[in-house]
Design an enzyme around this catalytic site. Structure first.
Site, PDB file in Angstrom:
ATOM      1  N   GLY A  13       0.562  -1.173   0.015  1.00 12.66           N
ATOM      2  CA  GLY A  13      -0.145  -0.016   0.036  1.00 12.66           C
ATOM      3  C   GLY A  13       1.032   1.220  -0.062  1.00 12.66           C
ATOM      4  O   GLY A  13       1.891   1.432   0.609  1.00 12.66           O
ATOM      5  N   ARG A  74       1.034  -4.959  -5.619  1.00 18.75           N
ATOM      6  CA  ARG A  74       1.362  -6.217  -5.073  1.00 18.75           C
ATOM      7  C   ARG A  74       1.557  -7.362  -6.039  1.00 18.75           C
ATOM      8  O   ARG A  74       0.766  -7.459  -7.083  1.00 18.75           O
ATOM      9  CB  ARG A  74      -0.002  -6.593  -4.277  1.00 18.75           C
ATOM     10  N   ASP A 105       5.681  -5.062   6.107  1.00 15.39           N
ATOM     11  CA  ASP A 105       6.432  -6.374   6.650  1.00 15.39           C
ATOM     12  C   ASP A 105       6.606  -7.555   5.401  1.00 15.39           C
ATOM     13  O   ASP A 105       7.165  -8.148   5.061  1.00 15.39           O
ATOM     14  CB  ASP A 105       5.589  -7.325   7.709  1.00 15.39           C
ATOM     15  N   THR A 127       4.010   2.436   5.651  1.00 11.42           N
ATOM     16  CA  THR A 127       2.837   2.016   5.739  1.00 11.42           C
ATOM     17  C   THR A 127       1.985   3.072   6.524  1.00 11.42           C
ATOM     18  O   THR A 127       2.448   3.425   7.593  1.00 11.42           O
ATOM     19  CB  THR A 127       2.663   0.692   6.126  1.00 11.42           C
ATOM     20  N   ASP A 129      -0.248   2.099   8.601  1.00  8.70           N
ATOM     21  CA  ASP A 129      -0.899   1.345   9.671  1.00  8.70           C
ATOM     22  C   ASP A 129       0.207   1.117  10.688  1.00  8.70           C
ATOM     23  O   ASP A 129      -0.378   0.909  11.881  1.00  8.70           O
ATOM     24  CB  ASP A 129      -0.934  -0.117   9.257  1.00  8.70           C
ATOM     25  N   ASP A 131       2.122  -0.864  11.631  1.00  5.30           N
ATOM     26  CA  ASP A 131       2.264  -2.288  12.074  1.00  5.30           C
ATOM     27  C   ASP A 131       3.391  -2.937  11.773  1.00  5.30           C
ATOM     28  O   ASP A 131       3.339  -4.305  11.629  1.00  5.30           O
ATOM     29  CB  ASP A 131       0.885  -2.855  11.474  1.00  5.30           C
ATOM     30  N   ARG A 173      -5.400  -1.924   8.818  1.00  2.00           N
ATOM     31  CA  ARG A 173      -5.388  -3.467   8.558  1.00  2.00           C
ATOM     32  C   ARG A 173      -5.635  -4.321   9.823  1.00  2.00           C
ATOM     33  O   ARG A 173      -6.691  -4.062  10.302  1.00  2.00           O
ATOM     34  CB  ARG A 173      -3.993  -3.781   7.879  1.00  2.00           C
ATOM     35  N   LYS A 217     -24.622  14.864  24.578  1.00  3.10           N
ATOM     36  CA  LYS A 217     -25.719  14.559  23.597  1.00  3.10           C
ATOM     37  C   LYS A 217     -25.406  13.956  22.152  1.00  3.10           C
ATOM     38  O   LYS A 217     -26.224  13.532  21.446  1.00  3.10           O
ATOM     39  CB  LYS A 217     -26.520  15.877  23.308  1.00  3.10           C
TER      40      LYS A 217
HETATM   41  P1  ADP Z   1       3.305  -4.564   2.678  1.00  9.08           P
HETATM   42  O1  ADP Z   1       4.663  -4.707   2.298  1.00  9.08           O
HETATM   43  O2  ADP Z   1       2.660  -3.377   2.813  1.00  9.08           O
HETATM   44  O3  ADP Z   1       2.955  -5.606   3.969  1.00  9.08           O
HETATM   45  P2  ADP Z   1       2.047  -6.866   1.053  1.00  9.08           P
HETATM   46  O4  ADP Z   1       1.982  -8.028   2.336  1.00  9.08           O
HETATM   47  O5  ADP Z   1       1.119  -6.733   0.365  1.00  9.08           O
HETATM   48  O6  ADP Z   1       2.373  -5.335   1.627  1.00  9.08           O
HETATM   49  O7  ADP Z   1       3.349  -7.213   0.231  1.00  9.08           O
HETATM   50  C1  ADP Z   1       3.769  -6.543  -0.667  1.00  9.08           C
HETATM   51  C2  ADP Z   1       4.645  -7.424  -1.832  1.00  9.08           C
HETATM   52  O8  ADP Z   1       5.761  -7.948  -1.174  1.00  9.08           O
HETATM   53  C3  ADP Z   1       3.841  -8.425  -2.150  1.00  9.08           C
HETATM   54  O9  ADP Z   1       2.942  -8.234  -3.148  1.00  9.08           O
HETATM   55  C4  ADP Z   1       4.859  -9.427  -2.587  1.00  9.08           C
HETATM   56  O10 ADP Z   1       5.289  -9.197  -3.946  1.00  9.08           O
HETATM   57  C5  ADP Z   1       6.063  -9.343  -1.472  1.00  9.08           C
HETATM   58  N1  ADP Z   1       5.816 -10.334  -0.601  1.00  9.08           N
HETATM   59  C6  ADP Z   1       4.891 -10.145   0.367  1.00  9.08           C
HETATM   60  N2  ADP Z   1       5.008 -11.321   1.169  1.00  9.08           N
HETATM   61  C7  ADP Z   1       6.180 -12.121   0.615  1.00  9.08           C
HETATM   62  C8  ADP Z   1       6.817 -13.432   1.155  1.00  9.08           C
HETATM   63  N3  ADP Z   1       6.508 -13.956   2.197  1.00  9.08           N
HETATM   64  N4  ADP Z   1       7.804 -13.687   0.380  1.00  9.08           N
HETATM   65  C9  ADP Z   1       8.352 -13.089  -0.889  1.00  9.08           C
HETATM   66  N5  ADP Z   1       7.495 -11.756  -1.012  1.00  9.08           N
HETATM   67  C10 ADP Z   1       6.686 -11.336  -0.327  1.00  9.08           C
HETATM   68  O1  F6P Z   2      -1.653  -1.254   4.656  1.00 12.10           O
HETATM   69  C1  F6P Z   2      -2.397  -0.206   4.122  1.00 12.10           C
HETATM   70  C2  F6P Z   2      -3.768  -0.218   3.974  1.00 12.10           C
HETATM   71  O2  F6P Z   2      -4.395   0.931   3.692  1.00 12.10           O
HETATM   72  C3  F6P Z   2      -4.587  -1.001   5.154  1.00 12.10           C
HETATM   73  O3  F6P Z   2      -5.092   0.216   6.014  1.00 12.10           O
HETATM   74  C4  F6P Z   2      -5.690  -1.507   4.433  1.00 12.10           C
HETATM   75  O4  F6P Z   2      -6.256  -2.498   5.064  1.00 12.10           O
HETATM   76  C5  F6P Z   2      -5.200  -1.750   3.231  1.00 12.10           C
HETATM   77  O5  F6P Z   2      -4.214  -1.133   2.918  1.00 12.10           O
HETATM   78  C6  F6P Z   2      -6.334  -1.571   1.952  1.00 12.10           C
HETATM   79  O6  F6P Z   2      -5.722  -2.084   0.940  1.00 12.10           O
HETATM   80  P1  F6P Z   2      -6.321  -1.883  -0.501  1.00 12.10           P
HETATM   81  O7  F6P Z   2      -5.610  -0.642  -1.249  1.00 12.10           O
HETATM   82  O8  F6P Z   2      -5.700  -2.961  -1.547  1.00 12.10           O
HETATM   83  O9  F6P Z   2      -7.694  -1.705  -0.608  1.00 12.10           O
END
Ligand code: ADP
Ligand code: F6P
Length: 322
Positions: A13, A74, A105, A127, A129, A131, A173, A217
């Site tokens: 995101g 993604r 992450d 991010t 979030d 998180d 999230r 209120k």
């Molecule tokens: P964020 O980085 O915000 O947590 P995502 O979880 O959507 O967002 O991860 C972003 C991208 O990172 C994924 O679309 C993928 O390309 C890569 N990625 C996520 N998880 C893994 C994983 N376990 N191993 C390798 N690449 C990953």
């Molecule tokens: O991680 C950022 C975030 O905006 C979260 O707060 C939310 O759950 C998610 O991404 C929404 O994802 P998308 O843009 O795919 O709807």
């Protein structure tokens, strides 16, 4: 040995401040005599060879803009061996020896895999979030909670005029950090987060009744998206308390907008730090804020950490927002 060419990408995101981080990476890299390649659409651009060389002017006029000029995506393919191997080939083709990955992450896991396959990566926390376990702060969180606060302030005007109850869902999230900070900043009567199991009667209805007794209120209830069900909650509150109620989901407006000073400054310093690490031949690290200082940690260590919810701050909110 110092790297000659590095890449930078944004993944997952988008978050306000990512542009400030890209700018810092590009300018620091160029200042230290490196070539800097902008990889578009996250790991997708690395696999599909969507790469452009950056210069000083490529990052002009972006520090104040939300979103990411490199686009983001993604990329499920990156989780496969073929995807990674293709990305490595593209890096070799452009002479990219190290990559700065700005994301959450999930993106760090991708950075870990790329590092394992021979391209050292540095992760920057991006991010809204907040998180990411390894760091107290993530780029975009400050702007997003300020945006959410401003939106709820607007809701308050109409909620107050009609003596209603507003149930507002904020992003985050699976985490409650955005809800907690927004909720405190707007003086919400109740804050519901996924980290704390709730009971509607005990945590919302009885708090509304208590504040009604002292003359209140109108009511604002802030709910994290990880809890959800705001429409249903509005119906229940209306039928139990007899107060007209409305549900509002703030949605993606929280992800946009001009980044705050804090996000711009931290993103700039973190971007600079990432390049400094690569310059010294150091990879497989993430940049974090710990005790308000910018430090770096091993990616594996960072991914195995657990981030506690701010329970003490939540308790303060419960005590004073009544
Ligand atoms: P964020 O980085 O915000 O947590 P995502 O979880 O959507 O967002 O991860 C972003 C991208 O990172 C994924 O679309 C993928 O390309 C890569 N990625 C996520 N998880 C893994 C994983 N376990 N191993 C390798 N690449 C990953
Ligand atoms: O991680 C950022 C975030 O905006 C979260 O707060 C939310 O759950 C998610 O991404 C929404 O994802 P998308 O843009 O795919 O709807």
């Amino acid at each position: 040995m110092s790297m000659k060419t590095i890449g930078v990408l944004t993944s997952g995101g988008d978050a306000p401040g990512m542009n400030a981080a890209i700018r810092a990476v590009v300018r620091t890299g160029l200042a230290r005599g490196m070539r800097v390649m902008g990889i578009r659409r996250g790991y997708t651009g690395l696999i599909e060879d969507d790469i452009v060389e950056m210069n000083l002017r490529s990052v002009s006029d972006i520090i104040h803009r939300g979103g990411t000029v490199l686009y983001t995506a993604r990329c499920p393919e990156f989780k496969t061996e073929e995807g990674i191997n293709r990305a490595i080939e593209v890096c070799r083709k452009h002479g990219i020896e190290g990559v700065v990955v700005i994301g959450g992450d999930g993106s760090y896991r991708g950075a870990r895999d790329l590092s394992l396959h021979g391209i050292p990566c540095i992760g920057l926390p991006g991010t809204i979030d907040n998180d990411i376990s390894s760091t107290e702060y993530t780029i975009g969180f400050d702007t997003a909670i300020n945006t959410a606060m401003e939106m709820v302030d607007r809701l308050r005007d109409t909620t107050q005029s009609h003596a209603r109850c507003s149930i507002v869902e904020v992003m985050g999230r699976r985490a409650g950090f955005m809800a907690l900070h927004t909720g405190i900043a707007v003086g919400a009567t109740a804050i519901l987060v996924p980290e704390i199991p709730f009971d509607l009667e005990r945590d919302v209805i009885s708090r509304i009744h208590k504040t009604q007794e002292s003359g209140k209120k109108h009511f604002i209830i802030v709910v994290a998206e990880g809890v959800g069900h705001v429409d249903e909650m509005a119906k229940q509150i209306e039928s139990i308390c007899g107060i007209e109620s409305r549900a509002t989901i703030l949605g993606h407006v929280q992800r946009g907008g001009s980044p705050s000073v804090r996000d711009r400054v931290n993103a700039s310093a973190m971007g600079n730090k990432a390049v400094e690490l690569l310059e010294n031949g150091i990879g497989n690290r993430v940049v974090c804020l710990v005790d308000n200082k910018i430090v770096d940690k091993d990616i594996y260590e960072a991914l195995s950490e657990h981030k506690d919810y701010e329970f003490a701050l939540h308790k303060i909110a419960e005590e004073i927002s009544i």
